[in-house]
Design a protein around this motif. Structure first.
Motif, mmCIF file in Angstrom:
data_model
loop_
_atom_site.group_PDB
_atom_site.id
_atom_site.type_symbol
_atom_site.label_atom_id
_atom_site.label_comp_id
_atom_site.label_asym_id
_atom_site.label_seq_id
_atom_site.Cartn_x
_atom_site.Cartn_y
_atom_site.Cartn_z
ATOM 1 N N ILE A 107 0.874 -1.167 0.000
ATOM 2 C CA ILE A 107 0.000 0.000 0.000
ATOM 3 C C ILE A 107 0.907 1.211 0.000
ATOM 4 O O ILE A 107 1.922 1.225 0.692
ATOM 5 N N LEU A 108 0.544 2.199 -0.775
ATOM 6 C CA LEU A 108 1.327 3.423 -0.780
ATOM 7 C C LEU A 108 0.500 4.535 -0.146
ATOM 8 O O LEU A 108 -0.627 4.793 -0.558
ATOM 9 N N LEU A 109 1.080 5.152 0.889
ATOM 10 C CA LEU A 109 0.388 6.233 1.587
ATOM 11 C C LEU A 109 1.170 7.532 1.433
ATOM 12 O O LEU A 109 2.390 7.532 1.518
ATOM 13 N N GLY A 110 0.447 8.605 1.227
ATOM 14 C CA GLY A 110 1.102 9.902 1.143
ATOM 15 C C GLY A 110 0.061 10.982 0.929
ATOM 16 O O GLY A 110 -0.969 10.746 0.288
ATOM 17 N N ALA A 111 0.313 12.154 1.479
ATOM 18 C CA ALA A 111 -0.640 13.259 1.384
ATOM 19 C C ALA A 111 -0.724 13.787 -0.048
ATOM 20 O O ALA A 111 0.175 13.537 -0.847
ATOM 21 N N PRO A 112 -1.794 14.540 -0.352
ATOM 22 C CA PRO A 112 -1.818 15.235 -1.643
ATOM 23 C C PRO A 112 -0.572 16.116 -1.723
ATOM 24 O O PRO A 112 -0.253 16.805 -0.755
ATOM 25 N N GLY A 113 0.155 16.039 -2.827
ATOM 26 C CA GLY A 113 1.368 16.836 -2.974
ATOM 27 C C GLY A 113 2.626 16.076 -2.572
ATOM 28 O O GLY A 113 3.729 16.582 -2.715
ATOM 29 N N SER A 114 2.476 14.834 -2.091
ATOM 30 C CA SER A 114 3.649 14.062 -1.648
ATOM 31 C C SER A 114 4.352 13.358 -2.801
ATOM 32 O O SER A 114 5.433 12.802 -2.617
ATOM 33 N N GLY A 115 3.723 13.347 -3.976
ATOM 34 C CA GLY A 115 4.306 12.652 -5.123
ATOM 35 C C GLY A 115 3.931 11.173 -5.159
ATOM 36 O O GLY A 115 4.536 10.380 -5.869
ATOM 37 N N LYS A 116 2.888 10.822 -4.421
ATOM 38 C CA LYS A 116 2.467 9.428 -4.291
ATOM 39 C C LYS A 116 2.116 8.773 -5.630
ATOM 40 O O LYS A 116 2.540 7.654 -5.904
ATOM 41 N N GLY A 117 1.342 9.480 -6.444
ATOM 42 C CA GLY A 117 0.914 8.913 -7.724
ATOM 43 C C GLY A 117 2.095 8.567 -8.620
ATOM 44 O O GLY A 117 2.162 7.483 -9.205
ATOM 45 N N THR A 118 3.049 9.498 -8.703
ATOM 46 C CA THR A 118 4.245 9.292 -9.520
ATOM 47 C C THR A 118 5.038 8.103 -9.003
ATOM 48 O O THR A 118 5.475 7.247 -9.770
ATOM 49 N N GLN A 119 5.216 8.045 -7.684
ATOM 50 C CA GLN A 119 5.977 6.945 -7.088
ATOM 51 C C GLN A 119 5.282 5.610 -7.318
ATOM 52 O O GLN A 119 5.939 4.606 -7.595
ATOM 53 N N ALA A 120 3.965 5.593 -7.194
ATOM 54 C CA ALA A 120 3.220 4.345 -7.381
ATOM 55 C C ALA A 120 3.508 3.774 -8.769
ATOM 56 O O ALA A 120 3.798 2.587 -8.913
ATOM 57 N N GLU A 121 3.473 4.636 -9.772
ATOM 58 C CA GLU A 121 3.727 4.174 -11.140
ATOM 59 C C GLU A 121 5.152 3.657 -11.299
ATOM 60 O O GLU A 121 5.381 2.604 -11.877
ATOM 61 N N ARG A 122 6.108 4.417 -10.799
ATOM 62 C CA ARG A 122 7.516 4.018 -10.962
ATOM 63 C C ARG A 122 7.868 2.766 -10.188
ATOM 64 O O ARG A 122 8.619 1.919 -10.668
ATOM 65 N N LEU A 123 7.328 2.662 -8.974
ATOM 66 C CA LEU A 123 7.627 1.486 -8.147
ATOM 67 C C LEU A 123 6.997 0.236 -8.735
ATOM 68 O O LEU A 123 7.611 -0.823 -8.766
ATOM 69 N N ALA A 124 5.757 0.388 -9.209
ATOM 70 C CA ALA A 124 5.073 -0.759 -9.809
ATOM 71 C C ALA A 124 5.901 -1.264 -10.988
ATOM 72 O O ALA A 124 6.118 -2.468 -11.147
ATOM 73 N N GLU A 125 6.411 -0.334 -11.778
ATOM 74 C CA GLU A 125 7.217 -0.706 -12.939
ATOM 75 C C GLU A 125 8.523 -1.391 -12.499
ATOM 76 O O GLU A 125 8.890 -2.449 -13.016
#
Ligand SMILES: [Zn+2]
Length: 209
Positions: free
Chosen positions: A4-22
């Motif tokens: 699970i990836l947790l992070g506030a709005p503005g934390s860069g969570k969405g970008t990290q989720a994509e890169r980590l999944a890859e």
């Protein structure tokens, strides 16, 4: 691997989720995508979720969890959940639904409130040509003026400091108990988020290996 990836709005969570999944060969499951996909394919759960959204109601946790389980049953590799759970109740319900195959680790991207506010409220747009600027990361050459056309820059209501502050308050109020929950069960990995996208990604990968 079930993350699970947790992070506030503005934390860069969405970008990290994509890169980590890859990087880890995981399926990135975002709750927003799940709703859109289920609705498009017209599944029973999708119709059910839509009926709530149409009335302006929140989709109940059981429905969201069923959608996640349905998605998980279609894949045979690990996954990374993004956007769910958001509350302690959701986290507990998710663990229960996954029972012995519960979530392995929750990764929390830690960014201070001051930095989040700076990131969220720094966006300005040109009135004439819509070119975007950011007061911290990509400021215009002349304050308040567009580099491209000289137009006046303005802030959308969503990007003001007050709105950002409210969003963050809601986020932290909901998420603090969630972070404690994963910490107490020894599953929380915390990473410092006030670094470059690449550094944050590398640090998460290190924690996971
Ligand atoms: Zn312009």
């Amino acid at each position: 691997m079930r993350l699970i990836l947790l992070g506030a709005p503005g934390s860069g969570k969405g970008t990290q989720a994509e890169r980590l999944a890859e990087a880890k060969g995981l399926v990135h499951i975002s709750s927003g995508d799940l709703f859109r996909k289920a609705e498009k394919e017209g599944t029973e759960l999708g119709k059910l979720a839509k009926s709530y959204m149409e009335k302006g109601l929140l989709v109940p946790d059981e429905v969201t969890i069923k959608m996640i389980l349905e998605r998980i049953s279609e894949i045979d590799q690990g996954f990374m959940l993004d956007g769910f759970p958001r509350t302690l109740e959701q986290a507990q319900a998710l663990d229960k639904a996954l029972n012995k195959d519960g979530i392995d680790k929750a990764i929390y991207i830690d960014v201070s409130r001051e930095e989040l506010l700076r990131r969220l409220s720094g966006r300005w747009i040109c009135k004439q040509c819509q070119a975007p600027y950011h007061m911290v990361s990509s400021p215009p050459k002349i304050a308040g003026r567009c580099d491209v056309c000289g137009g006046e820059l303005y802030q959308r209501a969503d990007d003001t400091r007050e709105t950002a502050q409210k969003r963050l308050e809601v986020y932290f109020e909901q998420t603090a108990p969630l972070i404690d929950y994963y910490k107490e069960s020894g599953r929380l990995l915390e990473v410092e988020g006030e670094r470059s996208i690449e550094e944050v990604k590398e640090n998460i990968l290190k924690l996971l290996s």
